[in-house]
Design a protein around this motif. Sequence first.
Motif, mmCIF file in Angstrom:
data_model
loop_
_atom_site.group_PDB
_atom_site.id
_atom_site.type_symbol
_atom_site.label_atom_id
_atom_site.label_comp_id
_atom_site.label_asym_id
_atom_site.label_seq_id
_atom_site.Cartn_x
_atom_site.Cartn_y
_atom_site.Cartn_z
ATOM 1 N N ALA A 180 1.158 -1.118 -0.077
ATOM 2 C CA ALA A 180 -0.250 0.035 -0.466
ATOM 3 C C ALA A 180 0.984 0.651 -0.076
ATOM 4 N N GLU A 181 1.621 1.510 1.117
ATOM 5 C CA GLU A 181 2.919 2.509 1.078
ATOM 6 C C GLU A 181 3.528 2.447 -0.274
ATOM 7 N N ARG A 182 4.108 1.542 -0.888
ATOM 8 C CA ARG A 182 4.788 1.647 -1.290
ATOM 9 C C ARG A 182 3.951 1.816 -3.596
ATOM 10 N N GLU A 183 2.742 1.806 -3.115
ATOM 11 C CA GLU A 183 1.575 1.812 -4.663
ATOM 12 C C GLU A 183 1.190 3.207 -3.924
ATOM 13 N N VAL A 184 1.128 3.470 -3.149
ATOM 14 C CA VAL A 184 0.641 5.175 -3.322
ATOM 15 C C VAL A 184 1.850 6.297 -3.661
ATOM 16 N N TYR A 185 3.430 5.713 -3.207
ATOM 17 C CA TYR A 185 4.457 6.762 -3.643
ATOM 18 C C TYR A 185 4.723 6.629 -5.133
ATOM 19 N N GLU A 186 4.458 5.662 -5.496
ATOM 20 C CA GLU A 186 5.029 5.611 -6.960
ATOM 21 C C GLU A 186 4.757 6.146 -8.342
ATOM 22 N N GLU A 187 2.795 5.895 -7.688
ATOM 23 C CA GLU A 187 1.589 6.875 -8.210
ATOM 24 C C GLU A 187 1.206 7.806 -7.750
ATOM 25 N N THR A 188 1.420 8.430 -6.885
ATOM 26 C CA THR A 188 1.040 9.852 -6.527
ATOM 27 C C THR A 188 2.232 10.472 -6.038
ATOM 28 N N GLY A 189 3.297 9.880 -5.637
ATOM 29 C CA GLY A 189 4.808 10.486 -5.161
ATOM 30 C C GLY A 189 4.098 11.429 -3.283
ATOM 31 N N VAL A 190 2.844 10.450 -2.976
ATOM 32 C CA VAL A 190 2.773 10.968 -1.390
ATOM 33 C C VAL A 190 3.078 10.095 -0.688
ATOM 34 N N GLU A 191 4.091 10.190 0.242
ATOM 35 C CA GLU A 191 4.417 9.453 1.500
ATOM 36 C C GLU A 191 3.306 8.796 2.124
ATOM 37 N N CYS A 192 3.354 7.917 2.968
ATOM 38 C CA CYS A 192 1.930 7.496 3.826
ATOM 39 C C CYS A 192 2.457 6.391 4.280
ATOM 40 N N VAL A 193 1.624 6.453 5.557
ATOM 41 C CA VAL A 193 1.908 5.453 6.045
ATOM 42 C C VAL A 193 0.003 4.726 6.711
ATOM 43 N N VAL A 194 0.062 3.025 6.718
ATOM 44 C CA VAL A 194 -0.802 2.145 6.876
ATOM 45 C C VAL A 194 -1.231 2.131 8.919
ATOM 46 N N GLU A 195 -2.662 3.028 8.934
ATOM 47 C CA GLU A 195 -3.224 3.075 10.105
ATOM 48 C C GLU A 195 -3.846 1.857 10.071
ATOM 49 N N ARG A 196 -4.662 0.875 9.717
ATOM 50 C CA ARG A 196 -5.262 0.042 9.817
ATOM 51 C C ARG A 196 -6.125 -0.615 8.758
ATOM 52 N N VAL A 197 -6.760 -1.990 8.803
ATOM 53 C CA VAL A 197 -6.845 -2.852 7.796
ATOM 54 C C VAL A 197 -8.474 -1.933 7.497
ATOM 55 N N VAL A 198 -9.092 -1.734 6.602
ATOM 56 C CA VAL A 198 -10.261 -1.472 6.550
ATOM 57 C C VAL A 198 -11.410 -2.712 6.095
ATOM 58 N N LEU A 199 -10.782 -3.185 4.855
ATOM 59 C CA LEU A 199 -11.750 -4.392 4.466
ATOM 60 C C LEU A 199 -10.622 -5.357 3.661
ATOM 61 N N VAL A 200 -11.080 -7.014 3.397
ATOM 62 C CA VAL A 200 -11.136 -7.350 2.942
ATOM 63 C C VAL A 200 -12.046 -8.159 2.091
ATOM 64 N N GLN A 201 -11.758 -8.350 1.048
ATOM 65 C CA GLN A 201 -12.874 -9.213 -0.483
ATOM 66 C C GLN A 201 -12.443 -10.076 -1.525
ATOM 67 N N ALA A 202 -13.039 -10.484 -1.148
ATOM 68 C CA ALA A 202 -13.181 -10.928 -2.760
ATOM 69 C C ALA A 202 -13.548 -10.606 -3.731
ATOM 70 N N LEU A 203 -12.715 -10.229 -4.841
ATOM 71 C CA LEU A 203 -14.031 -9.287 -6.587
ATOM 72 C C LEU A 203 -13.800 -10.353 -7.026
ATOM 73 N N GLN A 204 -14.937 -10.134 -8.038
ATOM 74 C CA GLN A 204 -16.063 -10.698 -9.152
ATOM 75 C C GLN A 204 -14.414 -11.167 -10.254
ATOM 76 N N PRO A 205 -14.281 -11.722 -10.621
ATOM 77 C CA PRO A 205 -13.752 -12.715 -11.699
ATOM 78 C C PRO A 205 -13.631 -11.369 -12.590
ATOM 79 N N VAL A 206 -12.288 -11.252 -13.362
ATOM 80 C CA VAL A 206 -12.043 -10.565 -14.915
ATOM 81 C C VAL A 206 -11.448 -10.913 -15.711
ATOM 82 N N THR A 207 -12.288 -10.961 -16.520
ATOM 83 C CA THR A 207 -10.965 -11.213 -18.196
ATOM 84 C C THR A 207 -10.713 -9.783 -18.858
ATOM 85 N N TYR A 208 -9.578 -10.184 -18.646
ATOM 86 C CA TYR A 208 -8.555 -8.465 -19.940
ATOM 87 C C TYR A 208 -9.088 -8.817 -21.583
ATOM 88 N N PRO A 209 -8.610 -7.827 -21.680
ATOM 89 C CA PRO A 209 -8.951 -8.102 -23.703
ATOM 90 C C PRO A 209 -7.677 -8.637 -24.292
#
Length: 159
Positions: free
Chosen positions: A63-92
């Motif tokens: 989470a911290e790495r992706e936020v920095y890589e994509e946005t330049g913002v440094e952050c710290v994780v405070e807690r888990v919000v949710l855990v969920q299995a998403l629907q399957p996806v098929t890419y092009p």
Amino acid sequence: MATPDFIRTIRASAGHQLLLLPGVSAIVFDDEGRVLLGRRADTGKWSIIGGIPEPGEQPADVAEREVYEETGVECVVERVVLVQALQPVTYPNGDQCQFMDTSFLCRATGGEARVNDDESLEVAWFALDALPPLDEFSLFRIKQAQSEGPTWFETMSER
């Protein structure tokens, strides 16, 4: 969005069959209570920030790495919000994936919001009463991140 090398290696033998993959999303707030969003290069839509771990990487670190890589913002994780299995996806290209998303509430600690890689067209902070159009995935996670309740999860009886 580039496919990680380790996924390419798996696909070389697995073909297009369904892969269950971990995913991480980050709901990042600043000291003013604004949420950080990126407008995705692949869809053109605004979303919370997310990605998948490299082998051996801890989800909170992702989470911290992706936020920095994509946005330049440094952050710290405070807690888990949710855990969920998403629907399957098929890419092009025919690849099928199902992501097990772990969403984290994060607090910005530094950096400046900007497009920091090729995955975003725009990056910005938004007041909660002035959000751009968002899909249910992002809206639900932002709502859950604001609650003081325990980590949210879905059970079969809730479907």
